[in-house]
Design an enzyme around this catalytic site. Structure first.
Site, PDB file in Angstrom:
ATOM      1  N   LYS A 111       0.835  -1.214   0.000  1.00  0.00           N
ATOM      2  CA  LYS A 111       0.000   0.000   0.000  1.00  0.00           C
ATOM      3  C   LYS A 111       0.867   1.261   0.000  1.00  0.00           C
ATOM      4  O   LYS A 111       0.576   2.213  -0.722  1.00  0.00           O
ATOM      5  CB  LYS A 111      -0.924  -0.002   1.224  1.00  0.00           C
ATOM      6  CG  LYS A 111      -2.112  -0.940   1.088  1.00  0.00           C
ATOM      7  CD  LYS A 111      -3.285  -0.219   0.480  1.00  0.00           C
ATOM      8  CE  LYS A 111      -4.383  -1.036  -0.093  1.00  0.00           C
ATOM      9  NZ  LYS A 111      -4.719  -2.324   0.264  1.00  0.00           N
ATOM     10  N   LYS A 194      -2.875 -10.830  -9.121  1.00  0.00           N
ATOM     11  CA  LYS A 194      -4.201 -11.355  -8.789  1.00  0.00           C
ATOM     12  C   LYS A 194      -5.299 -10.427  -9.284  1.00  0.00           C
ATOM     13  O   LYS A 194      -5.078  -9.229  -9.474  1.00  0.00           O
ATOM     14  CB  LYS A 194      -4.308 -11.570  -7.281  1.00  0.00           C
ATOM     15  CG  LYS A 194      -4.244 -10.296  -6.489  1.00  0.00           C
ATOM     16  CD  LYS A 194      -4.729 -10.457  -5.062  1.00  0.00           C
ATOM     17  CE  LYS A 194      -4.623  -9.109  -4.377  1.00  0.00           C
ATOM     18  NZ  LYS A 194      -5.420  -8.876  -3.237  1.00  0.00           N
ATOM     19  N   LYS A 197     -10.052  -5.411  -7.133  1.00  0.00           N
ATOM     20  CA  LYS A 197     -11.187  -4.510  -7.359  1.00  0.00           C
ATOM     21  C   LYS A 197     -10.758  -3.286  -8.140  1.00  0.00           C
ATOM     22  O   LYS A 197     -11.506  -2.748  -8.928  1.00  0.00           O
ATOM     23  CB  LYS A 197     -11.740  -4.051  -6.004  1.00  0.00           C
ATOM     24  CG  LYS A 197     -12.525  -5.135  -5.316  1.00  0.00           C
ATOM     25  CD  LYS A 197     -13.054  -4.685  -3.965  1.00  0.00           C
ATOM     26  CE  LYS A 197     -13.786  -5.825  -3.305  1.00  0.00           C
ATOM     27  NZ  LYS A 197     -13.417  -6.022  -1.904  1.00  0.00           N
TER      28      LYS A 197
HETATM   29  P1  TYM Z   1     -11.083  -8.141   0.228  1.00  0.00           P
HETATM   30  O1  TYM Z   1     -12.317  -7.323   0.324  1.00  0.00           O
HETATM   31  O2  TYM Z   1      -9.919  -7.607  -0.526  1.00  0.00           O
HETATM   32  O3  TYM Z   1     -11.418  -9.555  -0.391  1.00  0.00           O
HETATM   33  C1  TYM Z   1     -12.478 -10.331   0.109  1.00  0.00           C
HETATM   34  C2  TYM Z   1     -12.151 -11.800   0.027  1.00  0.00           C
HETATM   35  O4  TYM Z   1     -11.882 -12.180  -1.333  1.00  0.00           O
HETATM   36  C3  TYM Z   1     -10.613 -12.806  -1.410  1.00  0.00           C
HETATM   37  N1  TYM Z   1      -9.962 -12.426  -2.676  1.00  0.00           N
HETATM   38  C4  TYM Z   1      -9.414 -13.311  -3.511  1.00  0.00           C
HETATM   39  N2  TYM Z   1      -9.292 -14.642  -3.453  1.00  0.00           N
HETATM   40  C5  TYM Z   1      -8.688 -15.265  -4.489  1.00  0.00           C
HETATM   41  N3  TYM Z   1      -8.211 -14.602  -5.578  1.00  0.00           N
HETATM   42  C6  TYM Z   1      -8.306 -13.258  -5.681  1.00  0.00           C
HETATM   43  N4  TYM Z   1      -7.845 -12.630  -6.749  1.00  0.00           N
HETATM   44  C7  TYM Z   1      -8.927 -12.547  -4.609  1.00  0.00           C
HETATM   45  N5  TYM Z   1      -9.188 -11.237  -4.376  1.00  0.00           N
HETATM   46  C8  TYM Z   1      -9.816 -11.191  -3.181  1.00  0.00           C
HETATM   47  C9  TYM Z   1      -9.823 -12.282  -0.234  1.00  0.00           C
HETATM   48  O5  TYM Z   1      -8.794 -13.166   0.119  1.00  0.00           O
HETATM   49  C10 TYM Z   1     -10.891 -12.187   0.821  1.00  0.00           C
HETATM   50  O6  TYM Z   1     -11.103 -13.433   1.426  1.00  0.00           O
HETATM   51  N6  TYM Z   1      -9.086  -7.508   4.720  1.00  0.00           N
HETATM   52  C11 TYM Z   1     -10.113  -8.208   3.992  1.00  0.00           C
HETATM   53  C12 TYM Z   1     -11.510  -8.018   4.541  1.00  0.00           C
HETATM   54  C13 TYM Z   1     -11.645  -8.365   5.972  1.00  0.00           C
HETATM   55  C14 TYM Z   1     -11.699  -9.671   6.531  1.00  0.00           C
HETATM   56  C15 TYM Z   1     -11.836  -9.491   7.923  1.00  0.00           C
HETATM   57  C16 TYM Z   1     -11.644 -10.940   5.982  1.00  0.00           C
HETATM   58  C17 TYM Z   1     -11.762  -7.483   6.983  1.00  0.00           C
HETATM   59  N7  TYM Z   1     -11.877  -8.153   8.168  1.00  0.00           N
HETATM   60  C18 TYM Z   1     -11.935 -10.585   8.797  1.00  0.00           C
HETATM   61  C19 TYM Z   1     -11.725 -12.035   6.845  1.00  0.00           C
HETATM   62  C20 TYM Z   1     -11.873 -11.847   8.228  1.00  0.00           C
HETATM   63  C21 TYM Z   1     -10.091  -7.726   2.571  1.00  0.00           C
HETATM   64  O7  TYM Z   1      -9.703  -6.611   2.295  1.00  0.00           O
HETATM   65  O8  TYM Z   1     -10.617  -8.592   1.675  1.00  0.00           O
END
Ligand code: TYM
Length: 329
Positions: A111, A194, A197
């Site tokens: 970041k 990967k 968003k």
């Molecule tokens: P976020 O919002 O970036 O992504 C949500 C979930 O999607 C998965 N993910 C992926 N898995 C495989 N390939 C990809 N290209 C890919 N892009 C995203 C992420 O691994 C995630 O599971 N910090 C977290 C949100 C969060 C969270 C938590 C998750 C906040 N508190 C507590 C679990 C438990 C995040 O930004 O995910």
């Protein structure tokens, strides 16, 4: 029965990476576990969304959760900021999280490299807030994609540190979880890295078929296999990886064989891939629109989920305060 927690940031629509990395697991886990799935809207504040957009972003993710098949009768679905107990646990956990370890987190380093003009303290302590989200329900399992693995290691460390510091066995050490054993990383269509968003390389569940075909046809490939049985290049491997989750095994085997014999036509591969993606996304897209058009239903779900999540969270915070030594006067 395990307690399961997972969240998704409300910073953009759900894409195939979110679906296959995380949500597909939520669907299986909700059948047999005590599940909490939430919209991580506090986490989204690190990028300073405009107040006019915040609510809509949250609504969109909620609708997409439900459209994917997360069932509010089986799982608790809520918005993180409806459970302010999380912020108290976050504060308490911050006292045992060290700046050095937070600065070494891969996601933080990435970041600050990408956005040197916005290195805020919320980004630094992002893994602590995430740990608070998880341990507030004393979860054992956290279905996430590969990119969250390090955050889960940190959550385990923070939980263990709390237990050791106070001589208790209060928090379980939660594991990152995927039904297929390996955590997934769904690649983007731009040849490397990967699917994300904001990377401009994603296919969203809300994309219409025309858009999906256009995106897939534009995906990066190469000039063709260099020799029989040669290893596919990174961009082509990425398309195979996406095919692995959306297509029939026989389809993937067919195109891999064509690659091995140097007969592959990437145009055919892409056409097939686009149609197989549409098969997954199209029913979801239709439900997203239906749910977004029913604000009464969404309101009911979110209030019901918020109440259930607060009940669980406030019990934990009460017990944690006691462990730390707070006493009533
Ligand atoms: P976020 O919002 O970036 O992504 C949500 C979930 O999607 C998965 N993910 C992926 N898995 C495989 N390939 C990809 N290209 C890919 N892009 C995203 C992420 O691994 C995630 O599971 N910090 C977290 C949100 C969060 C969270 C938590 C998750 C906040 N508190 C507590 C679990 C438990 C995040 O930004 O995910």
């Amino acid at each position: 029965m395990d307690t399961v927690v997972s969240g998704i940031r409300s910073t953009g629509n759900l894409h195939l990476g979110n679906y296959f990395g995380a949500i597909r697991n939520f669907l299986k886990m909700q059948e047999e576990n005590r599940c909490f799935f939430f919209v991580a809207d506090y986490h989204s504040l690190t990028t300073h969304p405009h107040p006019d957009d915040l609510h809509g972003n949250i609504r969109q993710i909620l609708a997409e959760y439900l459209a994917c098949g997360i069932d509010p009768e089986k799982a608790t679905i809520y918005v993180q900021s409806d459970v302010p107990e999380v912020t108290e646990l976050y504060l308490l956990m911050n006292m045992n999280a060290y700046v050095g370890e937070l600065e070494r987190t891969a996601s933080f380093k990435e970041k600050i490299r990408k956005h040197p003009d916005n290195i805020n303290a919320g980004l630094l302590t992002y893994p602590v807030l995430m740990a608070a989200d998880i341990i507030i329900h004393r979860a054992q399992k956290v279905p996430v994609g590969k990119d969250q693995e390090q955050h889960l290691e940190m959550t385990r460390r923070f939980a263990r540190r709390f237990n050791t510091m106070y001589g208790v066995e209060y928090f379980p050490e939660p594991d990152a979880y995927n039904f297929g054993k390996q955590l997934l990383k769904i690649p983007g269509l731009d040849g490397s890295g990967k699917m994300g968003k904001s990377e401009g390389n994603g296919i969203f569940l809300a994309d219409d078929p025309k858009e999906i075909r256009k995106k897939v046809m534009r995906a990066v490939t190469d000039a063709g296999p260099v020799a029989p049985d040669s290893e596919p290049s990174e961009p082509v491997k990425n398309l195979f990886t996406i095919m692995e989750v959306v297509s029939e095994p026989s389809t993937l085997a067919y195109f891999k064989e064509k690659h091995a014999t140097c007969e592959i036509r990437y145009g055919d591969l892409k056409k097939q891939l686009a149609e197989d993606i549409i098969k997954v996304t199209e029913p979801i897209r239709e439900r997203i629109n239906q749910i977004l058009n029913d604000p009464v239903y969404l309101g009911r779900i979110v209030r019901q989920g918020g109440e259930a999540a607060r009940e669980s969270a406030s019990k934990t915070v009460r017990e944690v305060r006691e462990i730390i030594g707070y006493k009533p006067f």
